[in-house]
Design a protein around this motif. Sequence first.
Motif, PDB file in Angstrom:
ATOM      1  N   TYR A   1       2.412  -8.104 -13.365  1.00 46.21           N
ATOM      2  CA  TYR A   1       3.805  -8.867 -13.075  1.00 46.21           C
ATOM      3  C   TYR A   1       4.438  -9.048 -13.758  1.00 46.21           C
ATOM      4  CZ  TYR A   1       2.627  -5.824  -8.306  1.00 46.21           C
ATOM      5  OH  TYR A   1       1.376  -5.181  -7.630  1.00 46.21           O
TER       6      TYR A   1
ATOM      7  N   PHE B   1      -0.617  -3.446 -10.319  1.00 44.56           N
ATOM      8  CA  PHE B   1      -0.841  -2.981  -8.312  1.00 44.56           C
ATOM      9  C   PHE B   1      -2.788  -2.772  -8.539  1.00 44.56           C
ATOM     10  CE2 PHE B   1      -1.919  -0.468  -4.803  1.00 44.56           C
ATOM     11  CZ  PHE B   1      -1.446  -1.216  -4.045  1.00 44.56           C
TER      12      PHE B   1
ATOM     13  N   SER C   1       0.839  -9.275   0.750  1.00 47.98           N
ATOM     14  CA  SER C   1       1.670  -8.737  -0.055  1.00 47.98           C
ATOM     15  C   SER C   1       0.962  -7.290  -1.056  1.00 47.98           C
ATOM     16  CB  SER C   1       1.363  -9.180  -1.490  1.00 47.98           C
ATOM     17  OG  SER C   1       0.517  -9.181  -1.938  1.00 47.98           O
ATOM     18  N   ILE C   2       0.014  -6.398  -0.333  1.00 47.74           N
ATOM     19  CA  ILE C   2      -0.189  -5.388  -0.389  1.00 47.74           C
ATOM     20  C   ILE C   2       0.267  -4.465   0.093  1.00 47.74           C
ATOM     21  CG2 ILE C   2      -2.538  -3.716  -0.649  1.00 47.74           C
ATOM     22  CD1 ILE C   2      -4.280  -5.764  -2.162  1.00 47.74           C
TER      23      ILE C   2
ATOM     24  N   ASN D   1       3.942  -4.223   0.143  1.00 49.80           N
ATOM     25  CA  ASN D   1       4.375  -3.511  -1.187  1.00 49.80           C
ATOM     26  C   ASN D   1       3.907  -1.830  -0.815  1.00 49.80           C
ATOM     27  OD1 ASN D   1       4.410  -3.576  -4.761  1.00 49.80           O
ATOM     28  ND2 ASN D   1       3.052  -1.840  -4.261  1.00 49.80           N
TER      29      ASN D   1
ATOM     30  N   ASP E   1       8.736  -4.673  -5.148  1.00 51.08           N
ATOM     31  CA  ASP E   1       7.273  -5.031  -6.354  1.00 51.08           C
ATOM     32  C   ASP E   1       7.869  -6.458  -7.179  1.00 51.08           C
ATOM     33  OD1 ASP E   1       6.537  -2.469  -6.980  1.00 51.08           O
ATOM     34  OD2 ASP E   1       7.938  -1.925  -8.517  1.00 51.08           O
TER      35      ASP E   1
ATOM     36  N   VAL F   1       5.837  -9.093  -4.660  1.00 46.66           N
ATOM     37  CA  VAL F   1       4.177  -8.802  -4.344  1.00 46.66           C
ATOM     38  C   VAL F   1       3.473 -10.015  -6.038  1.00 46.66           C
ATOM     39  CG1 VAL F   1       2.202  -7.392  -5.529  1.00 46.66           C
ATOM     40  CG2 VAL F   1       4.018  -6.581  -4.027  1.00 46.66           C
TER      41      VAL F   1
ATOM     42  N   THR G   1       4.330 -13.957  -4.155  1.00 45.84           N
ATOM     43  CA  THR G   1       3.786 -14.166  -4.090  1.00 45.84           C
ATOM     44  C   THR G   1       2.350 -14.273  -4.092  1.00 45.84           C
ATOM     45  OG1 THR G   1       4.784 -12.670  -1.786  1.00 45.84           O
ATOM     46  CG2 THR G   1       2.779 -13.026  -1.473  1.00 45.84           C
ATOM     47  N   ASN G   2       2.380 -14.145  -4.847  1.00 43.45           N
ATOM     48  CA  ASN G   2       0.577 -13.850  -6.004  1.00 43.45           C
ATOM     49  C   ASN G   2       0.768 -14.476  -7.465  1.00 43.45           C
ATOM     50  OD1 ASN G   2      -1.033 -11.489  -4.676  1.00 43.45           O
ATOM     51  ND2 ASN G   2       0.746  -9.978  -4.837  1.00 43.45           N
TER      52      ASN G   2
END
Length: 277
Positions: free
Chosen positions: A24, A40, A84-85, A88, A94, A97, A100-101
């Motif tokens: 990412y 992803f 987040s998924i 997205n 993107d 995500v 957040t991750n």
Amino acid sequence: MFEVSIAKLHGIMIFIYAVSILLYFFDFLQQNRKANRIAFWSLTIVWILQTIFLFLYILETKRFPILTLSEGLYFYAWVLVTLSIIINRLLRMDFTVFFTNLLGFSIMVIHTFAPLTIQSEAMAEQLVSELLFIHITMAILSYGAFSLSFVFSLLYLIQYKLLKEKKWGQRLWRIGDLSQLEKMSYVLNAIGVPMLLLSLILGLEWASLNLTSFRWYDPKIIGSFVLLFLYSMFLYLRIRKEMYGKSLAFWNVAAFLIVLINFFLTSSLSSFHFWYM
């Protein structure tokens, strides 16, 4: 055997999670769609492994794993990955995500090294009740909503800065529209505030009925009410005072710092919240 399997599962999951974050980040720098797709699907694998872990843990302990510090951290990380998924897939944002991750991965690392003592596990077994279960679950879900709201506000400030400096480019458009970022931040806080309020009501009721050492001036309780006040003020400023833009985004970022303080620091000072969160 169970503990060995869980350790291996954790190792694999942390590795894949790290790969996803790196991909990412590469996409963030180079606008590489192939890296984005791999990132992803790697994140999806992480979510599947996290869910398997929760399921196995429930089978092993015969309870939902949210009552110790380590369990609370893990469930918090799982909530962040899940949200987040969903975001997205629904909004195709993107960078949301990614940020957040980045937060979720940090929580997972802290979880990996969080101490699990016999005392906390034994106490967790004694404290199982439906009221406590709902209280803790709603608190962590509200923290998940506030965390994602923080990410949207952070992206808003980044986008605002890029627009102010007239730095046009692919990255500018991929971050998202300012109005959309602001709206999502508001919606998530509007979801998080009532959940936190209900969690506090249930938690206070449970504590007053079951704990002999319960004190209203406990640091965790005070911190939670401060948190509720800050996010309620966010909603008040947004709805009644019609405040928008950078000032409200800064308020939201500052409020999230209190979320982290309340999650980690005040829990260690609390007289009865030390077994979780």
